[in-house]
Write a protein that holds these residues in place. Structure first.
Motif, PDB file in Angstrom:
ATOM      1  N   UNK A   1       0.818  -1.192   0.000  1.00  0.00           N
ATOM      2  CA  UNK A   1       0.000   0.000   0.000  1.00  0.00           C
ATOM      3  C   UNK A   1       0.866   1.262   0.000  1.00  0.00           C
ATOM      4  N   UNK A   2       1.990   1.238   0.726  1.00  0.00           N
ATOM      5  CA  UNK A   2       2.872   2.391   0.781  1.00  0.00           C
ATOM      6  C   UNK A   2       3.456   2.730  -0.584  1.00  0.00           C
ATOM      7  N   UNK A   3       3.682   1.716  -1.394  1.00  0.00           N
ATOM      8  CA  UNK A   3       4.232   1.948  -2.728  1.00  0.00           C
ATOM      9  C   UNK A   3       3.253   2.747  -3.567  1.00  0.00           C
ATOM     10  N   UNK A   4       1.956   2.413  -3.474  1.00  0.00           N
ATOM     11  CA  UNK A   4       0.961   3.133  -4.262  1.00  0.00           C
ATOM     12  C   UNK A   4       0.799   4.563  -3.782  1.00  0.00           C
ATOM     13  N   UNK A   5       0.941   4.780  -2.503  1.00  0.00           N
ATOM     14  CA  UNK A   5       0.902   6.147  -1.987  1.00  0.00           C
ATOM     15  C   UNK A   5       2.086   6.934  -2.538  1.00  0.00           C
ATOM     16  N   UNK A   6       3.268   6.335  -2.542  1.00  0.00           N
ATOM     17  CA  UNK A   6       4.451   7.001  -3.076  1.00  0.00           C
ATOM     18  C   UNK A   6       4.297   7.289  -4.568  1.00  0.00           C
ATOM     19  N   UNK A   7       3.729   6.351  -5.314  1.00  0.00           N
ATOM     20  CA  UNK A   7       3.507   6.562  -6.748  1.00  0.00           C
ATOM     21  C   UNK A   7       2.522   7.704  -6.964  1.00  0.00           C
ATOM     22  N   UNK A   8       1.452   7.735  -6.200  1.00  0.00           N
ATOM     23  CA  UNK A   8       0.461   8.806  -6.319  1.00  0.00           C
ATOM     24  C   UNK A   8       1.035  10.171  -5.985  1.00  0.00           C
ATOM     25  N   UNK A   9       1.821  10.239  -4.899  1.00  0.00           N
ATOM     26  CA  UNK A   9       2.440  11.506  -4.519  1.00  0.00           C
ATOM     27  C   UNK A   9       3.460  11.963  -5.561  1.00  0.00           C
ATOM     28  N   UNK A  10       4.199  11.032  -6.113  1.00  0.00           N
ATOM     29  CA  UNK A  10       5.171  11.378  -7.154  1.00  0.00           C
ATOM     30  C   UNK A  10       4.470  11.898  -8.406  1.00  0.00           C
ATOM     31  N   UNK A  11       3.400  11.236  -8.808  1.00  0.00           N
ATOM     32  CA  UNK A  11       2.641  11.690  -9.976  1.00  0.00           C
ATOM     33  C   UNK A  11       2.056  13.080  -9.744  1.00  0.00           C
ATOM     34  N   UNK A  12       1.493  13.307  -8.566  1.00  0.00           N
ATOM     35  CA  UNK A  12       0.935  14.626  -8.255  1.00  0.00           C
ATOM     36  C   UNK A  12       2.026  15.688  -8.226  1.00  0.00           C
ATOM     37  N   UNK A  13       3.185  15.351  -7.657  1.00  0.00           N
ATOM     38  CA  UNK A  13       4.302  16.293  -7.624  1.00  0.00           C
ATOM     39  C   UNK A  13       4.797  16.646  -9.017  1.00  0.00           C
ATOM     40  N   UNK A  14       4.894  15.651  -9.883  1.00  0.00           N
ATOM     41  CA  UNK A  14       5.319  15.905 -11.264  1.00  0.00           C
ATOM     42  C   UNK A  14       4.321  16.796 -11.984  1.00  0.00           C
ATOM     43  N   UNK A  15       3.051  16.551 -11.776  1.00  0.00           N
ATOM     44  CA  UNK A  15       2.024  17.381 -12.402  1.00  0.00           C
ATOM     45  C   UNK A  15       2.115  18.823 -11.903  1.00  0.00           C
ATOM     46  N   UNK A  16       2.314  19.018 -10.601  1.00  0.00           N
ATOM     47  CA  UNK A  16       2.418  20.368 -10.046  1.00  0.00           C
ATOM     48  C   UNK A  16       3.653  21.097 -10.560  1.00  0.00           C
ATOM     49  N   UNK A  17       4.776  20.406 -10.689  1.00  0.00           N
ATOM     50  CA  UNK A  17       5.983  21.037 -11.230  1.00  0.00           C
ATOM     51  C   UNK A  17       5.759  21.458 -12.674  1.00  0.00           C
ATOM     52  N   UNK A  18       5.117  20.610 -13.455  1.00  0.00           N
ATOM     53  CA  UNK A  18       4.813  20.963 -14.843  1.00  0.00           C
ATOM     54  C   UNK A  18       3.853  22.148 -14.896  1.00  0.00           C
ATOM     55  N   UNK A  19       2.869  22.167 -14.029  1.00  0.00           N
ATOM     56  CA  UNK A  19       1.925  23.283 -13.979  1.00  0.00           C
ATOM     57  C   UNK A  19       2.633  24.581 -13.603  1.00  0.00           C
ATOM     58  N   UNK A  20       3.539  24.525 -12.647  1.00  0.00           N
ATOM     59  CA  UNK A  20       4.304  25.718 -12.279  1.00  0.00           C
ATOM     60  C   UNK A  20       5.135  26.224 -13.451  1.00  0.00           C
ATOM     61  N   UNK A  21       5.697  25.313 -14.228  1.00  0.00           N
ATOM     62  CA  UNK A  21       6.473  25.709 -15.398  1.00  0.00           C
ATOM     63  C   UNK A  21       5.615  26.404 -16.438  1.00  0.00           C
ATOM     64  N   UNK A  22       4.376  25.977 -16.579  1.00  0.00           N
ATOM     65  CA  UNK A  22       3.473  26.614 -17.543  1.00  0.00           C
ATOM     66  C   UNK A  22       3.001  27.982 -17.069  1.00  0.00           C
ATOM     67  N   UNK A  23       3.040  28.238 -15.764  1.00  0.00           N
ATOM     68  CA  UNK A  23       2.582  29.508 -15.208  1.00  0.00           C
ATOM     69  C   UNK A  23       3.662  30.590 -15.221  1.00  0.00           C
ATOM     70  N   UNK A  24       4.906  30.241 -15.562  1.00  0.00           N
ATOM     71  CA  UNK A  24       5.985  31.227 -15.606  1.00  0.00           C
ATOM     72  C   UNK A  24       5.737  32.164 -16.785  1.00  0.00           C
ATOM     73  N   UNK A  25       5.805  33.487 -16.557  1.00  0.00           N
ATOM     74  CA  UNK A  25       5.582  34.438 -17.659  1.00  0.00           C
ATOM     75  C   UNK A  25       6.611  34.277 -18.782  1.00  0.00           C
ATOM     76  N   UNK A  26       6.181  34.511 -20.010  1.00  0.00           N
ATOM     77  CA  UNK A  26       7.045  34.320 -21.177  1.00  0.00           C
ATOM     78  C   UNK A  26       8.253  35.254 -21.153  1.00  0.00           C
ATOM     79  N   UNK A  27       8.103  36.477 -20.659  1.00  0.00           N
ATOM     80  CA  UNK A  27       9.243  37.395 -20.651  1.00  0.00           C
ATOM     81  C   UNK A  27      10.345  36.933 -19.703  1.00  0.00           C
ATOM     82  N   UNK A  28       9.966  36.195 -18.663  1.00  0.00           N
ATOM     83  CA  UNK A  28      10.970  35.633 -17.758  1.00  0.00           C
ATOM     84  C   UNK A  28      11.811  34.578 -18.475  1.00  0.00           C
ATOM     85  N   UNK A  29      11.179  33.766 -19.307  1.00  0.00           N
ATOM     86  CA  UNK A  29      11.885  32.700 -20.014  1.00  0.00           C
ATOM     87  C   UNK A  29      12.786  33.232 -21.121  1.00  0.00           C
ATOM     88  N   UNK A  30      12.568  34.462 -21.559  1.00  0.00           N
ATOM     89  CA  UNK A  30      13.369  35.037 -22.630  1.00  0.00           C
ATOM     90  C   UNK A  30      14.624  35.732 -22.129  1.00  0.00           C
TER      91      UNK A  30
END
Length: 102
Positions: A1-30
């Motif tokens: 059961x702990x493995x599935x919790x770790x997999x779920x938390x990792x997936x959620x963390x990856x999604x949040x990091x990707x979402x944060x990357x999409x929220x960065x303003x374009x002028x900052x990336x340039x």
């Protein structure tokens, strides 16, 4: 059961990091500093991973056949060999060192 919790938390963390990357303003990336960092960070991470995998064994510093293979790959790179030749040289030297020295 702990493995599935770790997999779920990792997936959620990856999604949040990707979402944060999409929220960065374009002028900052340039900005030039951000572009240089974006180019250099993957190289630094790959170098650190290579060093850790080559010179570490069970938490201790180790110099064995893997170091010889890495040296052969480095030499092939200095000679501007194609990628497959670099990988082949590393594999052959590592296998040869293991066959000779154990």
């Amino acid at each position: 059961m702990n493995v599935w919790i770790a997999i779920g938390l990792t997936a959620a963390g990856c999604y949040l990091v990707k979402l944060l990357g999409l929220l960065v303003p374009a002028d900052t990336l340039e900005r030039p500093l951000v572009q240089r960092l974006a180019a250099l960070v993957p190289v630094a991470l790959l170098a650190a991973l290579t060093a850790q995998q080559t010179f570490s064994s069970q938490g201790a510093l180790t110099v064995d056949a893997r170091a010889a293979g890495l040296a052969a790959a480095g030499l092939a790179l200095l000679l501007r060999a194609p990628f497959l030749v670099v990988v082949g040289a590393a594999v052959l030297v590592t296998a040869g060192a293991r066959a000779l020295g154990g």
